[in-house]
Design a protein around this motif. Structure first.
Motif, short mmCIF file in Angstrom:
data_model
loop_
_atom_site.label_atom_id
_atom_site.label_comp_id
_atom_site.label_asym_id
_atom_site.label_seq_id
_atom_site.Cartn_x
_atom_site.Cartn_y
_atom_site.Cartn_z
N TYR A 93 -2.90 -30.05 -1.46
CA TYR A 93 -1.74 -29.19 -1.73
C TYR A 93 -0.49 -30.00 -2.05
CZ TYR A 93 1.27 -25.15 -1.63
OH TYR A 93 2.15 -24.16 -2.01
N GLY A 94 -0.33 -31.13 -1.38
CA GLY A 94 0.88 -31.93 -1.59
C GLY A 94 1.99 -31.49 -0.66
N PRO A 95 3.18 -32.08 -0.82
CA PRO A 95 4.31 -31.76 0.07
C PRO A 95 4.69 -30.29 0.00
CG PRO A 95 4.80 -33.68 -1.30
CD PRO A 95 3.51 -33.10 -1.81
N LEU A 104 8.84 -37.65 -6.57
CA LEU A 104 8.20 -37.71 -7.90
C LEU A 104 6.78 -38.28 -7.84
CD1 LEU A 104 8.70 -37.06 -10.84
CD2 LEU A 104 9.71 -39.32 -11.11
N GLU A 105 6.60 -39.31 -6.99
CA GLU A 105 5.26 -39.92 -6.95
C GLU A 105 4.23 -38.95 -6.35
OE1 GLU A 105 7.65 -41.62 -3.46
OE2 GLU A 105 8.00 -41.05 -5.54
N GLU A 106 4.69 -38.07 -5.43
CA GLU A 106 3.78 -37.06 -4.87
C GLU A 106 3.47 -35.99 -5.92
OE1 GLU A 106 2.27 -37.30 -2.02
OE2 GLU A 106 3.35 -39.11 -1.49
N PHE A 107 4.47 -35.64 -6.72
CA PHE A 107 4.27 -34.69 -7.82
C PHE A 107 3.17 -35.23 -8.75
CE2 PHE A 107 5.01 -32.74 -11.91
CZ PHE A 107 5.37 -31.44 -11.62
N ALA A 148 4.36 -16.24 -7.22
CA ALA A 148 5.54 -17.09 -7.01
C ALA A 148 5.71 -17.38 -5.53
CB ALA A 148 6.78 -16.37 -7.55
N TYR A 149 5.15 -18.53 -5.10
CA TYR A 149 5.32 -18.97 -3.71
C TYR A 149 6.22 -20.21 -3.72
CZ TYR A 149 0.90 -16.35 -3.30
OH TYR A 149 -0.08 -15.40 -3.37
N GLY A 150 7.20 -20.25 -2.85
CA GLY A 150 8.08 -21.42 -2.79
C GLY A 150 7.38 -22.62 -2.15
N TRP A 151 7.94 -23.82 -2.38
CA TRP A 151 7.57 -25.07 -1.70
C TRP A 151 6.22 -25.64 -2.12
CZ3 TRP A 151 8.76 -22.62 3.73
CH2 TRP A 151 10.14 -22.38 3.83
N GLY A 152 5.80 -25.37 -3.34
CA GLY A 152 4.54 -25.99 -3.80
C GLY A 152 4.57 -26.15 -5.31
N SER A 153 5.64 -26.76 -5.82
CA SER A 153 5.85 -26.78 -7.28
C SER A 153 4.75 -27.54 -8.03
CB SER A 153 7.23 -27.36 -7.62
OG SER A 153 7.42 -28.59 -6.95
N ALA A 154 4.39 -28.72 -7.55
CA ALA A 154 3.38 -29.51 -8.28
C ALA A 154 2.04 -28.79 -8.25
CB ALA A 154 3.24 -30.89 -7.65
N TYR A 155 1.71 -28.22 -7.10
CA TYR A 155 0.43 -27.51 -6.95
C TYR A 155 0.36 -26.33 -7.92
CZ TYR A 155 -3.47 -25.18 -4.52
OH TYR A 155 -4.67 -24.58 -4.21
N ALA A 156 1.43 -25.51 -7.93
CA ALA A 156 1.45 -24.34 -8.82
C ALA A 156 1.42 -24.76 -10.28
CB ALA A 156 2.68 -23.49 -8.54
N VAL A 192 -9.78 -27.17 5.42
CA VAL A 192 -8.78 -28.12 5.93
C VAL A 192 -7.45 -27.91 5.19
CG1 VAL A 192 -8.18 -30.58 5.97
CG2 VAL A 192 -10.47 -29.85 6.64
N MET A 193 -7.53 -27.81 3.86
CA MET A 193 -6.29 -27.66 3.08
C MET A 193 -5.53 -26.41 3.50
SD MET A 193 -5.66 -27.41 -1.02
CE MET A 193 -5.50 -25.63 -0.99
N SER A 194 -6.25 -25.32 3.65
CA SER A 194 -5.63 -24.05 4.00
C SER A 194 -5.01 -24.10 5.40
CB SER A 194 -6.70 -22.97 3.92
OG SER A 194 -6.13 -21.72 3.92
N LYS A 195 -5.75 -24.71 6.34
CA LYS A 195 -5.25 -24.78 7.73
C LYS A 195 -4.00 -25.66 7.80
CE LYS A 195 -9.36 -23.71 10.34
NZ LYS A 195 -10.70 -24.19 10.50
N GLU A 196 -4.04 -26.80 7.11
CA GLU A 196 -2.87 -27.70 7.13
C GLU A 196 -1.66 -27.01 6.51
OE1 GLU A 196 -5.17 -32.02 6.97
OE2 GLU A 196 -4.02 -31.36 5.22
N LEU A 197 -1.88 -26.31 5.41
CA LEU A 197 -0.77 -25.61 4.75
C LEU A 197 -0.20 -24.52 5.67
CD1 LEU A 197 1.00 -25.01 2.29
CD2 LEU A 197 -0.85 -23.58 1.38
N GLY A 198 -1.09 -23.76 6.30
CA GLY A 198 -0.66 -22.70 7.22
C GLY A 198 0.17 -23.25 8.36
N ASN A 199 -0.30 -24.37 8.94
CA ASN A 199 0.43 -24.98 10.07
C ASN A 199 1.81 -25.47 9.63
OD1 ASN A 199 -1.65 -24.48 11.83
ND2 ASN A 199 -2.59 -26.49 11.57
N THR A 200 1.87 -26.08 8.47
CA THR A 200 3.16 -26.59 7.96
C THR A 200 4.12 -25.43 7.68
OG1 THR A 200 1.95 -28.38 6.93
CG2 THR A 200 4.21 -28.10 6.21
N LEU A 201 3.61 -24.40 7.03
CA LEU A 201 4.47 -23.25 6.72
C LEU A 201 4.98 -22.59 8.00
CD1 LEU A 201 2.53 -21.59 3.76
CD2 LEU A 201 4.81 -22.62 3.66
N ALA A 202 4.08 -22.46 8.99
CA ALA A 202 4.47 -21.83 10.26
C ALA A 202 5.61 -22.60 10.91
CB ALA A 202 3.26 -21.76 11.19
N LYS A 203 5.47 -23.93 10.93
CA LYS A 203 6.49 -24.78 11.53
C LYS A 203 7.82 -24.59 10.80
CE LYS A 203 4.74 -28.67 13.25
NZ LYS A 203 4.18 -30.03 13.11
#
Ligand SMILES: NC(=O)c1ccc[n+]([C@@H]2O[C@H](COP(=O)([O-])OP(=O)(O)OC[C@H]3O[C@@H](n4cnc5c(N)ncnc54)[C@H](OP(=O)(O)O)[C@@H]3O)[C@@H](O)[C@H]2O)c1
Length: 260
Positions: A93-95, A104-107, A148-156, A192-203
């Motif tokens: 997913y990325g940052p 930029l390097e993560e993008f 349109a979900y925020g905080w995932g520009s490179a992924y989208a 794993v990707m989904s769980k990590e993203l969910g945890n980050t968003l929750a925080k």
């Protein structure tokens, strides 16, 4: 069996959705070639598939590197002789940050693993598919390409780019016997990707992971997430002759989240 005598290369197949696709395709008679960076996950999945009577092999590859993609295709040909089906599934997913904070390097890394690798692997296998006048390429995109979900520009951006790539490739390949399509999964909550993203968003939102998930799932018509097997079943449809007239499409497997 729907994929008898076919050779399928599935990226990102040590766990999650890619693993479910590899398992189902092997059950349907395909020889499956797996790849990702984590050797232990690939070895365990190949062991499970072969123990169940399937044909499977793997090599490790980091698909952000062009050289690894080339070595991967050489390895599949070395093991199984050809590539009939390519499933571009690997990715992260990325940052989870707004555009102004996105490094930029993560993008570049997110674009590289989802979009550039899908382009490169397609480029490498299309000539042999055209020579045989047969083949299937399936890209795993996301509902992030359409919503349109925020905080995932490179992924989208990568996932939306994949849909453009799907259509252009279909325009070029359809009369040469090769079908190209995409799947847009909704939340596959077990990975794993989904769980990590969910945890980050929750925080970030200051809620519990359970609350965050409940809120998101309640926005879907079915009110639940999808399973990796449900995505694999759609992949089986799109990679088999069951979908012989389906080209250049993106199939939403999302429990009712987006409608175009
Ligand atoms: N889960 C969801 O809700 C969801 C929704 C929509 C779309 N998708 C898409 O579905 C695909 C699979 O995701 P998932 O949910 O199954 O996630 P996952 O369980 O984290 O699996 C991702 C796979 O990609 C591999 N991978 C990641 N970076 C890689 C790299 N640089 N080179 C090679 N392989 C790499 C991972 O292995 P290593 O880390 O060992 O390399 C792993 O095998 C992704 O394209 C994702 O964007 C997922």
């Amino acid at each position: 069996m729907l994929l008898e005598n076919k050779v399928a290369l599935i990226t990102g197949s040590g766990r999650g959705i890619g693993r479910a696709i590899a398992q189902l395709f092997a059950k349907e008679g395909a020889s499956v070639f797996l790849t990702a960076r984590t050797e232990a996950e690939l070895a365990a999945t190949v062991k499970e598939i072969t123990a169940a009577g399937g044909k499977a092999a793997f090599v490790t590859a980091d698909l952000t590197r062009a050289g690894d993609a080339e070595k991967l295709v050489t390895a599949v040909r070395g093991k199984f002789g050809r590539v009939d089906i390519l499933v571009n599934n690997a990715g992260h997913y990325g940052p989870v940050v707004p555009v102004e904070d996105y490094p930029l390097e993560e993008f570049d890394k997110v674009i590289a693993v989802h979009l550039r690798a899908a382009f490169l692997l397609s480029k490498l296998v299309l000539p042999e598919m055209y020579a045989r006048k047969s083949g299937v390429i399936l890209h795993i995109s996301s509902i992030s390409a359409k919503n349109a979900y925020g905080w995932g520009s490179a992924y989208a951006a990568a996932k939306a780019g994949i849909l453009g790539l799907t259509r252009v490739m279909a325009a070029e390949a359809s009369r040469q016997g090769v079908r190209v399509n995409a799947i847009c999964p909704g939340p596959v909550t077990e990975t794993v990707m989904s769980k990590e993203l969910g945890n980050t968003l929750a925080k970030k939102l200051g809620v519990s992971p359970e609350e965050q998930l409940k809120g998101f799932l309640s926005s879907l018509l079915q009110g639940r997430g999808q399973t990796a097997l449900e995505i694999a079943q759609a992949a089986l449809f799109l990679c088999s002759d069951l979908s012989s007239a389906v080209v250049g499409q993106s199939l939403n497997v999302d429990g009712g989240a987006v409608f175009f």
